[in-house]
Write a protein that holds these residues in place. Structure first.
Motif, PDB file in Angstrom:
ATOM      1  N   GLU A  17       0.838  -1.192   0.000  1.00  0.00           N
ATOM      2  CA  GLU A  17       0.000   0.000   0.000  1.00  0.00           C
ATOM      3  C   GLU A  17       0.871   1.238   0.000  1.00  0.00           C
ATOM      4  O   GLU A  17       1.882   1.298   0.699  1.00  0.00           O
ATOM      5  CB  GLU A  17      -0.915   0.015   1.241  1.00  0.00           C
ATOM      6  N   ASP A  18       0.491   2.223  -0.824  1.00  0.00           N
ATOM      7  CA  ASP A  18       1.089   3.550  -0.736  1.00  0.00           C
ATOM      8  C   ASP A  18      -0.032   4.569  -0.922  1.00  0.00           C
ATOM      9  O   ASP A  18      -1.210   4.216  -0.819  1.00  0.00           O
ATOM     10  CB  ASP A  18       2.243   3.725  -1.740  1.00  0.00           C
ATOM     11  N   ASN A  19       0.321   5.820  -1.206  1.00  0.00           N
ATOM     12  CA  ASN A  19      -0.711   6.856  -1.316  1.00  0.00           C
ATOM     13  C   ASN A  19      -1.649   6.657  -2.495  1.00  0.00           C
ATOM     14  O   ASN A  19      -2.756   7.184  -2.508  1.00  0.00           O
ATOM     15  CB  ASN A  19      -0.055   8.244  -1.440  1.00  0.00           C
ATOM     16  N   HIS A  20      -1.192   5.902  -3.497  1.00  0.00           N
ATOM     17  CA  HIS A  20      -1.930   5.837  -4.755  1.00  0.00           C
ATOM     18  C   HIS A  20      -2.611   4.501  -5.035  1.00  0.00           C
ATOM     19  O   HIS A  20      -3.566   4.438  -5.784  1.00  0.00           O
ATOM     20  CB  HIS A  20      -0.994   6.181  -5.915  1.00  0.00           C
ATOM     21  N   LEU A  50      -9.610   0.851   4.920  1.00  0.00           N
ATOM     22  CA  LEU A  50      -8.933   2.149   4.839  1.00  0.00           C
ATOM     23  C   LEU A  50      -9.603   3.182   5.756  1.00  0.00           C
ATOM     24  O   LEU A  50      -8.925   4.002   6.390  1.00  0.00           O
ATOM     25  CB  LEU A  50      -8.943   2.657   3.388  1.00  0.00           C
ATOM     26  N   TYR A  54      -7.263   4.802   8.706  1.00  0.00           N
ATOM     27  CA  TYR A  54      -6.928   6.228   8.680  1.00  0.00           C
ATOM     28  C   TYR A  54      -7.957   7.104   9.381  1.00  0.00           C
ATOM     29  O   TYR A  54      -7.886   8.325   9.298  1.00  0.00           O
ATOM     30  CB  TYR A  54      -6.737   6.680   7.223  1.00  0.00           C
ATOM     31  N   LYS A  56     -11.040   7.806   8.774  1.00  0.00           N
ATOM     32  CA  LYS A  56     -11.677   8.759   7.847  1.00  0.00           C
ATOM     33  C   LYS A  56     -13.149   8.906   8.200  1.00  0.00           C
ATOM     34  O   LYS A  56     -13.863   7.913   8.305  1.00  0.00           O
ATOM     35  CB  LYS A  56     -11.525   8.266   6.410  1.00  0.00           C
ATOM     36  N   LYS A  80      -6.225   4.162  -5.102  1.00  0.00           N
ATOM     37  CA  LYS A  80      -6.657   4.937  -3.939  1.00  0.00           C
ATOM     38  C   LYS A  80      -6.910   6.405  -4.282  1.00  0.00           C
ATOM     39  O   LYS A  80      -7.416   7.152  -3.435  1.00  0.00           O
ATOM     40  CB  LYS A  80      -5.606   4.846  -2.826  1.00  0.00           C
ATOM     41  N   THR A  81      -6.526   6.806  -5.499  1.00  0.00           N
ATOM     42  CA  THR A  81      -6.733   8.195  -5.895  1.00  0.00           C
ATOM     43  C   THR A  81      -7.333   8.259  -7.303  1.00  0.00           C
ATOM     44  O   THR A  81      -7.134   7.353  -8.114  1.00  0.00           O
ATOM     45  CB  THR A  81      -5.402   8.988  -5.908  1.00  0.00           C
ATOM     46  N   HIS A 209       4.565   1.865 -11.943  1.00  0.00           N
ATOM     47  CA  HIS A 209       3.741   2.592 -10.973  1.00  0.00           C
ATOM     48  C   HIS A 209       3.127   3.815 -11.654  1.00  0.00           C
ATOM     49  O   HIS A 209       3.806   4.559 -12.357  1.00  0.00           O
ATOM     50  CB  HIS A 209       4.605   3.025  -9.782  1.00  0.00           C
ATOM     51  N   LYS A 212       4.766   7.142  -9.567  1.00  0.00           N
ATOM     52  CA  LYS A 212       6.222   7.147  -9.371  1.00  0.00           C
ATOM     53  C   LYS A 212       6.994   6.794 -10.638  1.00  0.00           C
ATOM     54  O   LYS A 212       8.191   7.035 -10.737  1.00  0.00           O
ATOM     55  CB  LYS A 212       6.599   6.160  -8.245  1.00  0.00           C
TER      56      LYS A 212
END
Length: 232
Positions: A17-20, A50, A54, A56, A80-81, A209, A212
């Motif tokens: 998992e990352d921000n995206h 999620l 987090y 949310k 995720k975005t 990615h 990235k």
């Protein structure tokens, strides 16, 4: 009767998992996206995971990038975005991903490794695809390569690289060479698995990615059962 274990926010098998993006090892029986069954899809489970992680308060954004058949297991990627989703969709639709699957089959293929080429015709009413050796009306070309990874006592483990992404492609193509996947009644297996799974697993996945712009590679362990365990 074997107990079916579905993914929940508390037992979710998160590979990365990352921000995206978030990458999940799907359990057999999980449905990736909601359908007429009304069962809770994996996408909603991941959203809840999620939200809790987090803390949310509102809605959690999550985009479905691709799917795996319900009785199969292995790697599923979610965005995720809203920035990552169209980029990931483009990668998958243009075939710019490397997908490797494991399949346990009853009958050993005649060749140790091979390129399989078929033309698949999907029957939506039956939710099934039929493999033809020549192009026919409404067919789509399907390509995969396989090699025998391991011989088990009564089964054979194949490693498969998908070259195209058709409906039920691996299941239909292996059945066409008389190598039906263990437990896959729909494609000719003589018996089902007790938990309703089939022995088909999305083992690894590589792609660039979406943000990235570097190559990422993921691997997922198959479910724990005596036959899968013998493959490791």
């Amino acid at each position: 009767m074997s107990v079916k274990i579905y993914s929940t926010p508390s037992n979710l098998d998160v590979i990365y998992e990352d921000n995206h993006l978030i990458v999940i090892n799907k359990r057999p029986g999980d449905i990736v996206q909601g359908d007429k069954t009304g069962d809770i899809p994996l996408s909603e489970v991941v959203k809840e995971y999620l939200r809790i992680k987090y803390e949310k308060p509102g809605n959690v954004y999550l985009g479905v990038v691709h799917r795996l058949d319900r009785p199969t297991s292995g790697i599923v990627v979610f965005a995720k975005t809203s920035k990552a989703l169209p980029r990931l969709n483009k990668l998958f639709s243009e075939g710019k991903t490397k997908k490797t699957y494991w399949a346990v089959v009853k009958n050993k293929p005649k060749k140790k490794e091979d390129l399989l080429t078929h033309w698949l015709v999907r029957n939506p009413k039956q939710n099934k695809s039929y493999a033809h050796i020549k192009e026919v009306l409404n067919s789509k070309k399907a390509l995969l390569t396989y090699h025998i990874l391991k011989n088990l006592d009564n089964y054979c483990l194949l490693e498969i690289d998908l070259k195209t992404g058709r409906h039920h492609q691996i299941r239909a193509q292996l059945a066409a060479i008389n190598c039906t996947i263990k437990g896959d009644l729909k494609y000719g297996s003589d018996r089902s698995n007790k938990n309703g799974s089939i022995h088909l697993h999305s083992r690894s996945l590589s792609f660039e990615h979406p943000v990235k712009k570097e190559e990422v590679h993921f691997e997922a362990a198959p479910p724990s059962d005596p036959i899968w365990n013998a493959c490791l």
